[in-house]
Design a protein around this motif. Structure first.
Motif, PDB file in Angstrom:
ATOM      1  N   VAL A   1       0.445   4.826   2.237  1.00 57.69           N
ATOM      2  CA  VAL A   1       0.298   5.013   0.787  1.00 57.69           C
ATOM      3  C   VAL A   1       0.197   3.571  -0.040  1.00 57.69           C
ATOM      4  O   VAL A   1       0.912   2.775   0.629  1.00 57.69           O
ATOM      5  N   GLY A   2      -0.941   3.640  -0.672  1.00 57.76           N
ATOM      6  CA  GLY A   2      -0.901   2.250  -1.175  1.00 57.76           C
ATOM      7  C   GLY A   2      -2.263   1.455  -0.750  1.00 57.76           C
ATOM      8  O   GLY A   2      -2.481   0.295  -1.243  1.00 57.76           O
TER       9      GLY A   2
ATOM     10  N   TYR B   1      -0.826  13.933  -4.863  1.00 58.50           N
ATOM     11  CA  TYR B   1      -1.902  13.523  -6.139  1.00 58.50           C
ATOM     12  C   TYR B   1      -3.002  14.646  -5.756  1.00 58.50           C
ATOM     13  O   TYR B   1      -3.679  15.184  -6.741  1.00 58.50           O
TER      14      TYR B   1
ATOM     15  N   ARG C   1      -8.103   4.709  -3.190  1.00 57.80           N
ATOM     16  CA  ARG C   1      -6.829   4.091  -3.119  1.00 57.80           C
ATOM     17  C   ARG C   1      -5.914   5.239  -2.724  1.00 57.80           C
ATOM     18  O   ARG C   1      -6.064   6.408  -3.165  1.00 57.80           O
ATOM     19  N   LYS C   2      -5.244   5.291  -1.614  1.00 63.44           N
ATOM     20  CA  LYS C   2      -4.234   6.316  -1.131  1.00 63.44           C
ATOM     21  C   LYS C   2      -3.059   6.327  -2.043  1.00 63.44           C
ATOM     22  O   LYS C   2      -2.238   5.443  -2.263  1.00 63.44           O
ATOM     23  N   MET C   3      -3.037   7.566  -2.611  1.00 63.89           N
ATOM     24  CA  MET C   3      -2.067   7.862  -3.635  1.00 63.89           C
ATOM     25  C   MET C   3      -0.715   8.269  -2.852  1.00 63.89           C
ATOM     26  O   MET C   3      -0.621   8.670  -1.895  1.00 63.89           O
ATOM     27  N   ASP C   4       0.405   8.549  -3.653  1.00 59.56           N
ATOM     28  CA  ASP C   4       1.570   9.220  -3.167  1.00 59.56           C
ATOM     29  C   ASP C   4       1.040  10.705  -2.985  1.00 59.56           C
ATOM     30  O   ASP C   4       0.333  11.317  -3.404  1.00 59.56           O
ATOM     31  N   ALA C   5       1.826  11.290  -2.068  1.00 56.89           N
ATOM     32  CA  ALA C   5       1.841  12.566  -1.696  1.00 56.89           C
ATOM     33  C   ALA C   5       1.755  13.646  -2.602  1.00 56.89           C
ATOM     34  O   ALA C   5       2.737  13.251  -3.660  1.00 56.89           O
TER      35      ALA C   5
ATOM     36  N   ASP D   1      -4.921  12.784  -0.624  1.00 59.17           N
ATOM     37  CA  ASP D   1      -4.336  12.122  -1.478  1.00 59.17           C
ATOM     38  C   ASP D   1      -5.039  10.588  -1.975  1.00 59.17           C
ATOM     39  O   ASP D   1      -4.443   9.794  -2.379  1.00 59.17           O
ATOM     40  N   TRP D   2      -6.461  10.903  -1.824  1.00 63.05           N
ATOM     41  CA  TRP D   2      -7.403   9.644  -2.086  1.00 63.05           C
ATOM     42  C   TRP D   2      -7.718   9.738  -3.677  1.00 63.05           C
ATOM     43  O   TRP D   2      -8.093  10.644  -4.048  1.00 63.05           O
ATOM     44  N   TYR D   3      -7.605   8.475  -4.309  1.00 60.68           N
ATOM     45  CA  TYR D   3      -8.162   8.372  -5.603  1.00 60.68           C
ATOM     46  C   TYR D   3      -9.542   7.535  -5.416  1.00 60.68           C
ATOM     47  O   TYR D   3      -9.565   6.479  -4.504  1.00 60.68           O
TER      48      TYR D   3
END
Length: 191
Positions: free
Chosen positions: A106-107, A140, A134-138, A146-148
Motif C-alpha cells: 500500500v502506498g 478503496y 497509486r495503491k490505496m488502503d484496503a 485498491d488502485w487509484y
C-alpha cells in the motif's frame, strides 16, 4: 500539442473494446471484456482532495522515484500501441515492482510517462502525458486491487480523470493475477 496528445490518448483508451495485456517480455491478446467498469467519482471529498494534491506533487517523480527501464518501450495497451512509455516507481514499491513481487505494498505509486510514436516509429524526445497509479488502503476498490488512477495533463498539471477510472480498470483487470500491474519487458528492465 501536448494537451491535444493527451486528448487523443483519452479518446483512444475510452473507445477501446479490448486491450492487449503486456505480460513481462511479451505481448499477448486478451479476451474482449464483457463490460468495462464505469468511470466513477464515488470518492468522498477528502479522498478527492488527497488525490488532486497527490497528482500535483507527483511532478517531482523524476528526482524522487526509481526509473524502472533503461529506455522507453512501446506499450501494447496504452493508446492502442501508439505510445512509448517509461515507468517510475516510488520507494515504497520500487523493489517489489522491479522484482515482479505482488501484491505491491500500500502506498506504491507508479508514474508512467507517455512519449508519442514518431513518423519513423521511434519514441519522441518529449513526454506528452503521464498516467499515475497509486495503491490505496484496503477497501478503496477491493474488486480492482485498491488502485487509484489519474491521467495528468502536462500543460495544467491537473488530473483530467482520476479515481476509479473505468478505462484504466477495464484494461488493468487483465493483470488481476499480478496485482493489476503489467510489469516491464525483460529487454528494457533496469537493474
Amino acid at each position: 500539442m501536448r494537451t491535444s496528445f493527451l486528448a487523443v490518448v483519452c479518446v483512444a483508451l475510452a473507445t477501446m473494446v479490448s486491450c492487449s495485456a503486456y505480460h513481462v517480455a511479451e505481448t499477448a491478446p486478451t479476451e474482449k471484456l464483457a463490460r468495462m467498469p464505469e468511470s466513477t467519482a464515488s470518492m468522498g471529498e477528502d479522498m478527492v482532495a488527497e488525490a488532486e494534491a497527490f497528482a500535483v506533487t507527483n511532478l517531482n517523480y523524476r528526482t524522487a522515484y526509481t526509473k524502472t527501464v533503461t529506455r522507453p518501450y512501446r506499450s501494447a495497451s496504452h493508446a492502442m500501441g501508439n505510445v512509448y512509455v517509461v515507468p517510475w516507481v516510488n520507494d515504497v514499491g520500487a523493489e517489489s515492482y522491479a522484482n515482479g513481487e505482488v501484491p505491491v505494498p500500500v502506498g506504491t505509486v507508479v508514474v508512467k510517462e507517455h512519449f508519442p510514436v514518431t513518423e519513423s516509429g521511434m519514441a519522441a524526445e518529449e513526454v506528452a502525458a503521464y498516467l499515475v497509479m497509486r495503491k490505496m488502503d484496503a477497501g478503496y476498490d477491493a474488486e480492482h486491487g485498491d488502485w487509484y488512477y489519474a491521467m495528468v495533463d502536462l500543460a495544467s498539471h491537473e488530473a483530467k480523470a482520476q479515481g476509479k477510472v473505468g478505462m484504466c480498470i477495464g484494461c488493468h483487470i487483465n493483470a488481476a493475477d499480478r496485482d493489476f500491474l503489467f510489469g516491464v519487458p525483460d529487454s528494457v528492465r533496469a537493474n
